[in-house]
Design a protein around this motif. Sequence first.
Motif, PDB file in Angstrom:
ATOM      1  N   ASN A   1      -3.795 -11.851  -7.793  1.00  0.00           N
ATOM      2  CA  ASN A   1      -4.450 -11.863  -9.120  1.00  0.00           C
ATOM      3  C   ASN A   1      -4.808 -13.483  -9.462  1.00  0.00           C
ATOM      4  O   ASN A   1      -6.044 -13.397  -9.786  1.00  0.00           O
TER       5      ASN A   1
ATOM      6  N   ASN B   1       4.306  -0.761 -12.182  1.00  0.00           N
ATOM      7  CA  ASN B   1       4.870   0.522 -12.554  1.00  0.00           C
ATOM      8  C   ASN B   1       3.918   1.283 -13.704  1.00  0.00           C
ATOM      9  O   ASN B   1       4.340   1.864 -14.501  1.00  0.00           O
ATOM     10  N   ARG B   2       2.640   1.424 -13.158  1.00  0.00           N
ATOM     11  CA  ARG B   2       1.687   2.037 -13.728  1.00  0.00           C
ATOM     12  C   ARG B   2       1.280   1.456 -15.202  1.00  0.00           C
ATOM     13  O   ARG B   2       0.484   2.174 -16.037  1.00  0.00           O
TER      14      ARG B   2
ATOM     15  N   PRO C   1      -2.715  -4.337  -3.612  1.00  0.00           N
ATOM     16  CA  PRO C   1      -2.794  -3.894  -2.370  1.00  0.00           C
ATOM     17  C   PRO C   1      -3.263  -2.238  -2.268  1.00  0.00           C
ATOM     18  O   PRO C   1      -3.820  -1.613  -1.110  1.00  0.00           O
ATOM     19  N   SER C   2      -2.931  -1.459  -3.381  1.00  0.00           N
ATOM     20  CA  SER C   2      -3.235  -0.152  -3.204  1.00  0.00           C
ATOM     21  C   SER C   2      -4.722   0.139  -3.652  1.00  0.00           C
ATOM     22  O   SER C   2      -5.452  -0.545  -4.279  1.00  0.00           O
TER      23      SER C   2
ATOM     24  N   PRO D   1      -2.090  -7.578 -12.387  1.00  0.00           N
ATOM     25  CA  PRO D   1      -1.573  -6.654 -11.492  1.00  0.00           C
ATOM     26  C   PRO D   1      -0.952  -5.458 -12.320  1.00  0.00           C
ATOM     27  O   PRO D   1      -1.045  -5.456 -13.757  1.00  0.00           O
TER      28      PRO D   1
ATOM     29  N   ARG E   1       3.806 -15.056 -10.122  1.00  0.00           N
ATOM     30  CA  ARG E   1       4.272 -15.520  -8.751  1.00  0.00           C
ATOM     31  C   ARG E   1       3.099 -16.427  -8.465  1.00  0.00           C
ATOM     32  O   ARG E   1       2.160 -16.109  -8.565  1.00  0.00           O
TER      33      ARG E   1
HETATM   34  C1  LIG Z   1       7.552  -4.200 -10.269  1.00  0.00           C
HETATM   35  C2  LIG Z   1       6.399  -3.852  -9.580  1.00  0.00           C
HETATM   36  C3  LIG Z   1       5.713  -2.882  -9.780  1.00  0.00           C
HETATM   37  C4  LIG Z   1       4.450  -2.480  -9.019  1.00  0.00           C
HETATM   38  N1  LIG Z   1       4.133  -1.370  -9.504  1.00  0.00           N
HETATM   39  C5  LIG Z   1       2.664  -1.076  -9.099  1.00  0.00           C
HETATM   40  C6  LIG Z   1       1.921  -0.083  -9.360  1.00  0.00           C
HETATM   41  O1  LIG Z   1       2.182   0.511 -10.332  1.00  0.00           O
HETATM   42  N2  LIG Z   1       0.592   0.131  -9.101  1.00  0.00           N
HETATM   43  C7  LIG Z   1       0.261  -0.826  -8.126  1.00  0.00           C
HETATM   44  O2  LIG Z   1      -0.864  -0.764  -7.655  1.00  0.00           O
HETATM   45  N3  LIG Z   1       1.090  -2.003  -7.544  1.00  0.00           N
HETATM   46  C8  LIG Z   1       2.108  -1.934  -7.961  1.00  0.00           C
HETATM   47  N4  LIG Z   1       3.069  -2.938  -7.574  1.00  0.00           N
HETATM   48  C9  LIG Z   1       2.768  -3.606  -6.207  1.00  0.00           C
HETATM   49  C10 LIG Z   1       1.576  -4.754  -6.871  1.00  0.00           C
HETATM   50  O3  LIG Z   1       0.319  -4.287  -6.756  1.00  0.00           O
HETATM   51  C11 LIG Z   1       1.814  -6.113  -5.773  1.00  0.00           C
HETATM   52  O4  LIG Z   1       2.995  -6.773  -5.874  1.00  0.00           O
HETATM   53  C12 LIG Z   1       0.858  -7.189  -6.099  1.00  0.00           C
HETATM   54  O5  LIG Z   1       0.795  -8.217  -5.024  1.00  0.00           O
HETATM   55  C13 LIG Z   1       1.122  -7.862  -7.420  1.00  0.00           C
HETATM   56  O6  LIG Z   1       0.049  -8.681  -7.966  1.00  0.00           O
HETATM   57  P1  LIG Z   1       0.242 -10.248  -7.785  1.00  0.00           P
HETATM   58  O7  LIG Z   1       0.396 -10.687  -6.250  1.00  0.00           O
HETATM   59  O8  LIG Z   1      -0.795 -11.012  -8.644  1.00  0.00           O
HETATM   60  O9  LIG Z   1       1.617 -10.568  -8.436  1.00  0.00           O
HETATM   61  C14 LIG Z   1       4.189  -3.247  -8.151  1.00  0.00           C
HETATM   62  C15 LIG Z   1       5.055  -4.554  -8.034  1.00  0.00           C
HETATM   63  C16 LIG Z   1       5.995  -4.894  -8.555  1.00  0.00           C
HETATM   64  C17 LIG Z   1       6.737  -6.050  -8.336  1.00  0.00           C
END
Ligand SMILES: Cc1cc2nc3c(=O)[nH]c(=O)nc-3n(C[C@H](O)[C@H](O)[C@H](O)COP(=O)(O)O)c2cc1C
Length: 182
Positions: free
Chosen positions: A19, A79-80, A114-115, A76, A14
């Motif tokens: 990241n 889903n773990r 964000p977590s 990122p 995205r």
């Molecule tokens: C399909 C999906 C699954 C996700 N699962 C997790 C997860 O397991 N652990 C977590 O910390 N964040 C999870 N997230 C939230 C992501 O950390 C968050 O969307 C983050 O902005 C993704 O990184 P990006 O901005 O680089 O795409 C998930 C997001 C998506 C879209």
Amino acid sequence: MSTLNIAVFVGSLRAASINLRLARALEKLVPANVKFHYVDLNVPLFNQDIENDMPAGAAKLKQQIKDAQGILFVTPEHNRSIPAALKNAVDWGTRPWGQNVWIGKPAGIVGTSPSAAGTAMAQQHLRNILAAEGVNVLTTPEIFLQMKDGLIDDQYQITNEDTRKFLQGWIDRYVDWVSKLA
Ligand SMILES: Cc1cc2nc3c(=O)[nH]c(=O)nc-3n(C[C@H](O)[C@H](O)[C@H](O)COP(=O)(O)O)c2cc1C
């Protein structure tokens, strides 16, 4: 000092990826001889039927691994685990059989979410996968960065001094690791 080309795998497709933002911030912290090359993960799904005549995007991705002295994963957690796009990229790099381009490459893994739990499980899964492919992954320190609004600004500057120092320490160690193993 010789140039160190780093193939950067950002595990998010995205445009507003946090990241990608982290990767850009790290790029600002490396010495001038270290060059980041961002790999396009938006390539077709791996399919063994076409591995001997792979799509141009996958072939390019493989070539970027070959040409790099080091690999940087900034991913990122989905889903773990690691995002599907990243796993797909790893798989293309391993095939066809006998032509795995990952073997022996020095690599580092970082990630942000964000977590508060960061991307710990995704990073651990990625370590498992890369161990099987012969990648030399830097062990410690680990970075599970909790992203907050404004932590990395639009010029990719890290606004919190403690975080900046921590990331600087990590990237220095990573560059040293790549220099030794390249
Ligand atoms: C399909 C999906 C699954 C996700 N699962 C997790 C997860 O397991 N652990 C977590 O910390 N964040 C999870 N997230 C939230 C992501 O950390 C968050 O969307 C983050 O902005 C993704 O990184 P990006 O901005 O680089 O795409 C998930 C997001 C998506 C879209």
